[in-house]
Scaffold this active site. Structure first.
Site, PDB file in Angstrom:
ATOM      1  N   LYS A  11       4.587 -29.331   3.418  1.00  0.00           N
ATOM      2  CA  LYS A  11       3.289 -29.047   4.035  1.00  0.00           C
ATOM      3  C   LYS A  11       3.393 -28.906   5.562  1.00  0.00           C
ATOM      4  O   LYS A  11       4.422 -29.249   6.165  1.00  0.00           O
ATOM      5  CB  LYS A  11       2.313 -30.163   3.650  1.00  0.00           C
ATOM      6  CG  LYS A  11       2.002 -30.217   2.140  1.00  0.00           C
ATOM      7  CD  LYS A  11       0.952 -31.289   1.850  1.00  0.00           C
ATOM      8  CE  LYS A  11       0.603 -31.338   0.372  1.00  0.00           C
ATOM      9  NZ  LYS A  11      -0.442 -32.362   0.098  1.00  0.00           N
ATOM     10  N   TYR A  51      -5.921 -25.231  -4.461  1.00  0.00           N
ATOM     11  CA  TYR A  51      -6.517 -26.565  -4.589  1.00  0.00           C
ATOM     12  C   TYR A  51      -7.917 -26.512  -5.205  1.00  0.00           C
ATOM     13  O   TYR A  51      -8.710 -27.421  -5.002  1.00  0.00           O
ATOM     14  CB  TYR A  51      -6.558 -27.245  -3.217  1.00  0.00           C
ATOM     15  CG  TYR A  51      -5.231 -27.878  -2.823  1.00  0.00           C
ATOM     16  CD1 TYR A  51      -4.657 -28.881  -3.609  1.00  0.00           C
ATOM     17  CD2 TYR A  51      -4.555 -27.492  -1.679  1.00  0.00           C
ATOM     18  CE1 TYR A  51      -3.453 -29.475  -3.259  1.00  0.00           C
ATOM     19  CE2 TYR A  51      -3.345 -28.086  -1.314  1.00  0.00           C
ATOM     20  CZ  TYR A  51      -2.802 -29.078  -2.121  1.00  0.00           C
ATOM     21  OH  TYR A  51      -1.613 -29.679  -1.778  1.00  0.00           O
ATOM     22  N   ARG A  87       7.895 -35.965  -8.617  1.00  0.00           N
ATOM     23  CA  ARG A  87       6.755 -36.848  -8.314  1.00  0.00           C
ATOM     24  C   ARG A  87       7.262 -38.230  -7.887  1.00  0.00           C
ATOM     25  O   ARG A  87       6.706 -38.849  -6.991  1.00  0.00           O
ATOM     26  CB  ARG A  87       5.833 -36.976  -9.533  1.00  0.00           C
ATOM     27  CG  ARG A  87       5.216 -35.678 -10.041  1.00  0.00           C
ATOM     28  CD  ARG A  87       4.083 -35.149  -9.241  1.00  0.00           C
ATOM     29  NE  ARG A  87       2.972 -36.067  -9.132  1.00  0.00           N
ATOM     30  CZ  ARG A  87       1.838 -35.766  -8.483  1.00  0.00           C
ATOM     31  NH1 ARG A  87       1.685 -34.576  -7.906  1.00  0.00           N
ATOM     32  NH2 ARG A  87       0.872 -36.645  -8.394  1.00  0.00           N
ATOM     33  N   THR A  93       0.369 -40.535  -3.361  1.00  0.00           N
ATOM     34  CA  THR A  93      -0.399 -39.643  -2.477  1.00  0.00           C
ATOM     35  C   THR A  93      -0.646 -40.291  -1.111  1.00  0.00           C
ATOM     36  O   THR A  93      -0.501 -39.649  -0.069  1.00  0.00           O
ATOM     37  CB  THR A  93      -1.768 -39.312  -3.139  1.00  0.00           C
ATOM     38  OG1 THR A  93      -1.536 -38.859  -4.471  1.00  0.00           O
ATOM     39  CG2 THR A  93      -2.516 -38.264  -2.349  1.00  0.00           C
ATOM     40  N   ARG A 104       7.175 -39.441   0.949  1.00  0.00           N
ATOM     41  CA  ARG A 104       5.921 -39.765   1.635  1.00  0.00           C
ATOM     42  C   ARG A 104       6.010 -41.080   2.408  1.00  0.00           C
ATOM     43  O   ARG A 104       5.476 -41.185   3.506  1.00  0.00           O
ATOM     44  CB  ARG A 104       4.778 -39.756   0.631  1.00  0.00           C
ATOM     45  CG  ARG A 104       4.395 -38.316   0.254  1.00  0.00           C
ATOM     46  CD  ARG A 104       3.441 -38.271  -0.892  1.00  0.00           C
ATOM     47  NE  ARG A 104       2.807 -36.963  -1.059  1.00  0.00           N
ATOM     48  CZ  ARG A 104       2.138 -36.607  -2.146  1.00  0.00           C
ATOM     49  NH1 ARG A 104       2.020 -37.451  -3.170  1.00  0.00           N
ATOM     50  NH2 ARG A 104       1.591 -35.416  -2.227  1.00  0.00           N
ATOM     51  N   ASN A 114       0.366 -35.450   4.036  1.00  0.00           N
ATOM     52  CA  ASN A 114       1.353 -36.255   3.314  1.00  0.00           C
ATOM     53  C   ASN A 114       2.620 -35.465   2.932  1.00  0.00           C
ATOM     54  O   ASN A 114       3.273 -35.758   1.934  1.00  0.00           O
ATOM     55  CB  ASN A 114       0.710 -36.934   2.103  1.00  0.00           C
ATOM     56  CG  ASN A 114       0.120 -35.943   1.127  1.00  0.00           C
ATOM     57  OD1 ASN A 114       0.231 -34.735   1.326  1.00  0.00           O
ATOM     58  ND2 ASN A 114      -0.485 -36.435   0.065  1.00  0.00           N
ATOM     59  N   HIS A 117       3.866 -31.357  -1.624  1.00  0.00           N
ATOM     60  CA  HIS A 117       3.141 -31.166  -2.885  1.00  0.00           C
ATOM     61  C   HIS A 117       4.157 -30.999  -3.999  1.00  0.00           C
ATOM     62  O   HIS A 117       5.201 -30.365  -3.800  1.00  0.00           O
ATOM     63  CB  HIS A 117       2.277 -29.888  -2.839  1.00  0.00           C
ATOM     64  CG  HIS A 117       1.823 -29.460  -4.208  1.00  0.00           C
ATOM     65  ND1 HIS A 117       0.699 -29.989  -4.807  1.00  0.00           N
ATOM     66  CD2 HIS A 117       2.385 -28.621  -5.129  1.00  0.00           C
ATOM     67  CE1 HIS A 117       0.581 -29.483  -6.031  1.00  0.00           C
ATOM     68  NE2 HIS A 117       1.588 -28.638  -6.247  1.00  0.00           N
ATOM     69  N   GLU A 128       1.595 -22.484 -10.709  1.00  0.00           N
ATOM     70  CA  GLU A 128       1.834 -22.559  -9.264  1.00  0.00           C
ATOM     71  C   GLU A 128       3.067 -21.728  -8.859  1.00  0.00           C
ATOM     72  O   GLU A 128       3.049 -21.048  -7.825  1.00  0.00           O
ATOM     73  CB  GLU A 128       1.991 -24.017  -8.850  1.00  0.00           C
ATOM     74  CG  GLU A 128       0.683 -24.797  -8.969  1.00  0.00           C
ATOM     75  CD  GLU A 128       0.820 -26.306  -8.791  1.00  0.00           C
ATOM     76  OE1 GLU A 128      -0.208 -26.995  -8.945  1.00  0.00           O
ATOM     77  OE2 GLU A 128       1.928 -26.796  -8.511  1.00  0.00           O
TER      78      GLU A 128
END
Ligand code: GDP
Length: 140
Positions: A11, A51, A87, A93, A104, A114, A117, A128
């Site tokens: 990000k 999103y 993940r 998150t 993160r 954060n 994604h 995606e």
């Protein structure tokens, strides 16, 4: 466990702080292969579509503005159980709740900014990936 592909975004808070290489090293150390990658500036329309599941949430506008505030790096990651594995590597998150040694916990600035994604299901991973890559851009 089956070899899967997942979709990843580094990000704006990560690209702005020049963390692409540092985060990629964490991804690769976790056994995931970066089989496609490009640095792009996404449009407002792309961010809103990406999103759209969060459209009704109070932070939606802030999230969209953040995602278009600087370049992002979009990626396809491949490996055994890649969706859950990424993940795990990303962490929670909210970085204050993320486990040690996760991306993160190590790099994120806040629950909004954060750093990464990652897709949350095989169905969303396929959607995606198709939003940002054509088949011949993914080389496993
Ligand atoms: P993820 O799957 O861990 O990325 O989390 P979600 O799907 O729940 O949320 C998507 C993204 O929305 C998060 O990664 C954050 O960038 C953002 N987000 C989630 N919760 C909040 C919040 O409370 N405030 C703000 N500003 N952004 C949030």
């Amino acid at each position: 466990m089956a070899v899967e592909r997942t979709f990843s975004i580094l990000k704006p808070d990560a690209t702005e702080r020049n963390l692409t290489g540092a985060i990629n090293a964490m991804i690769e150390k976790a056994g995931l292969r970066i089989v496609a990658q490009k640095r792009v500036r996404i449009t407002k329309e792309q961010a809103e579509q990406f999103y759209s599941v969060h459209k009704a949430r109070p932070f939606f506008g802030e999230l969209v503005e953040f995602m278009i505030s600087a370049p992002v790096v979009v990626q396809v990651l491949e490996g055994e159980g890649a969706i859950a594995r990424y993940r795990d590597v990303m962490g929670a998150t909210d970085p204050s709740k993320a486990a040690d040694n996760t991306i993160r916990k190590t790099h994120a600035k806040s629950i909004g900014e954060n750093s990464v994604h990652g897709s949350d299901s095989p169905e969303n991973a396929a959607i995606e990936i198709a939003q940002f890559f054509s088949g011949n851009e993914i080389v496993g």
